[in-house]
Design a protein around this motif. Sequence first.
Motif, PDB file in Angstrom:
ATOM      1  N   THR A  42     -21.989 -62.536 -41.971  1.00 60.97           N
ATOM      2  CA  THR A  42     -20.769 -63.089 -41.375  1.00 60.97           C
ATOM      3  C   THR A  42     -19.538 -62.614 -42.134  1.00 60.97           C
ATOM      4  O   THR A  42     -18.549 -62.179 -41.529  1.00 60.97           O
ATOM      5  N   ARG A  43     -19.612 -62.692 -43.458  1.00 60.57           N
ATOM      6  CA  ARG A  43     -18.466 -62.243 -44.261  1.00 60.57           C
ATOM      7  C   ARG A  43     -18.244 -60.737 -44.112  1.00 60.57           C
ATOM      8  O   ARG A  43     -17.105 -60.271 -44.014  1.00 60.57           O
ATOM      9  N   ALA A  44     -19.322 -59.957 -44.102  1.00 64.97           N
ATOM     10  CA  ALA A  44     -19.197 -58.503 -43.942  1.00 64.97           C
ATOM     11  C   ALA A  44     -18.569 -58.162 -42.590  1.00 64.97           C
ATOM     12  O   ALA A  44     -17.687 -57.306 -42.499  1.00 64.97           O
ATOM     13  N   TYR A  45     -19.024 -58.844 -41.543  1.00 69.71           N
ATOM     14  CA  TYR A  45     -18.482 -58.628 -40.193  1.00 69.71           C
ATOM     15  C   TYR A  45     -17.001 -59.000 -40.155  1.00 69.71           C
ATOM     16  O   TYR A  45     -16.164 -58.231 -39.688  1.00 69.71           O
ATOM     17  N   ASP A  46     -16.684 -60.205 -40.620  1.00 66.48           N
ATOM     18  CA  ASP A  46     -15.295 -60.665 -40.581  1.00 66.48           C
ATOM     19  C   ASP A  46     -14.381 -59.748 -41.384  1.00 66.48           C
ATOM     20  O   ASP A  46     -13.249 -59.469 -40.967  1.00 66.48           O
ATOM     21  N   ALA A  47     -14.853 -59.284 -42.525  1.00 70.42           N
ATOM     22  CA  ALA A  47     -14.036 -58.389 -43.347  1.00 70.42           C
ATOM     23  C   ALA A  47     -13.776 -57.075 -42.626  1.00 70.42           C
ATOM     24  O   ALA A  47     -12.669 -56.532 -42.688  1.00 70.42           O
ATOM     25  N   TYR A  48     -14.785 -56.560 -41.937  1.00 68.91           N
ATOM     26  CA  TYR A  48     -14.587 -55.300 -41.207  1.00 68.91           C
ATOM     27  C   TYR A  48     -13.674 -55.514 -40.005  1.00 68.91           C
ATOM     28  O   TYR A  48     -12.669 -54.824 -39.837  1.00 68.91           O
ATOM     29  N   VAL A  49     -14.019 -56.472 -39.177  1.00 70.49           N
ATOM     30  CA  VAL A  49     -13.320 -56.645 -37.901  1.00 70.49           C
ATOM     31  C   VAL A  49     -11.962 -57.329 -38.078  1.00 70.49           C
ATOM     32  O   VAL A  49     -10.930 -56.783 -37.686  1.00 70.49           O
ATOM     33  N   LEU A  50     -11.963 -58.514 -38.649  1.00 72.46           N
ATOM     34  CA  LEU A  50     -10.717 -59.268 -38.781  1.00 72.46           C
ATOM     35  C   LEU A  50      -9.847 -58.744 -39.919  1.00 72.46           C
ATOM     36  O   LEU A  50      -8.624 -58.871 -39.883  1.00 72.46           O
ATOM     37  N   GLY A  51     -10.484 -58.138 -40.926  1.00 71.82           N
ATOM     38  CA  GLY A  51      -9.743 -57.624 -42.071  1.00 71.82           C
ATOM     39  C   GLY A  51      -9.289 -56.185 -41.943  1.00 71.82           C
ATOM     40  O   GLY A  51      -8.555 -55.689 -42.796  1.00 71.82           O
ATOM     41  N   LEU A  52      -9.687 -55.489 -40.891  1.00 76.27           N
ATOM     42  CA  LEU A  52      -9.333 -54.078 -40.732  1.00 76.27           C
ATOM     43  C   LEU A  52      -7.836 -53.824 -40.926  1.00 76.27           C
ATOM     44  O   LEU A  52      -7.461 -52.872 -41.618  1.00 76.27           O
ATOM     45  N   PRO A  53      -6.955 -54.670 -40.399  1.00 77.51           N
ATOM     46  CA  PRO A  53      -5.526 -54.427 -40.638  1.00 77.51           C
ATOM     47  C   PRO A  53      -5.132 -54.490 -42.119  1.00 77.51           C
ATOM     48  O   PRO A  53      -4.109 -53.932 -42.507  1.00 77.51           O
TER      49      PRO A  53
END
Length: 168
Positions: A42-53
Motif C-alpha cells: 500500500t505504501r509503495a503504491y501510494d508513494a508511486y501513484v500519489l507521490g509522483l508529483p
Amino acid sequence: MGDNLESHTSSAPQPPLTGPIERIDDPRAPIEHSLDLPVSRTRAYDAYVLGLPEWWPRGLTASGSGFDRIDLDPHPGHRIVEHARDGSEIVWGEVLEAEPGARFSHTFGLSHDGDPSRVTIVFADLPHGGTRVLLQHHGWNESNLAGRAKHTDWSQLLERYAAYATHV
C-alpha cells in the motif's frame, strides 16, 4: 522476466531483483526494472501513484524551469497532466488500470512521438516483508520506437521513487 507481469504477483519466495532487466535482441522489447522496498504494498503504491508529483525530477518535465505541478487522478480514464507556470498543460498520458496496492498502468507520451507507450507497475509482497516493485515500459511499435532510447533513465527515476517511498 516475461512480458506478463501477472506471474510476478504471487507470494512465493523469489530471489531479490534489482535494476534493469534487458532484452538486447528485440528493439521493441519492454524496458523492465525491479526493486525491493522495505515498505508495504500500500505504501509503495501510494508513494508511486500519489507521490509522483513529489519525486519526479523537475528536469525531466516538458516545462523545465517553467514547471508548476503534475496532476494525477488515479482512476482509469483520467489523465496525468503537467502544468506549467504560464498556464499551459502537457498531457503525459491516461490512467488505464489502478488497483491500489497491487497494480497501476498508464499510457505515456511525454518524450516521444507516435503512439503513446505504456507503463505498468506491479507491487508484490516479498516473503519476509516489504514489496517488490516491477516496472515495465512497453508498447513500442514503428510509430514510437525512435523515442525508446530516450527512456534509459528509469533506474535514476526509481532511485528517487525508492527514497521517497521509504521516507514519507
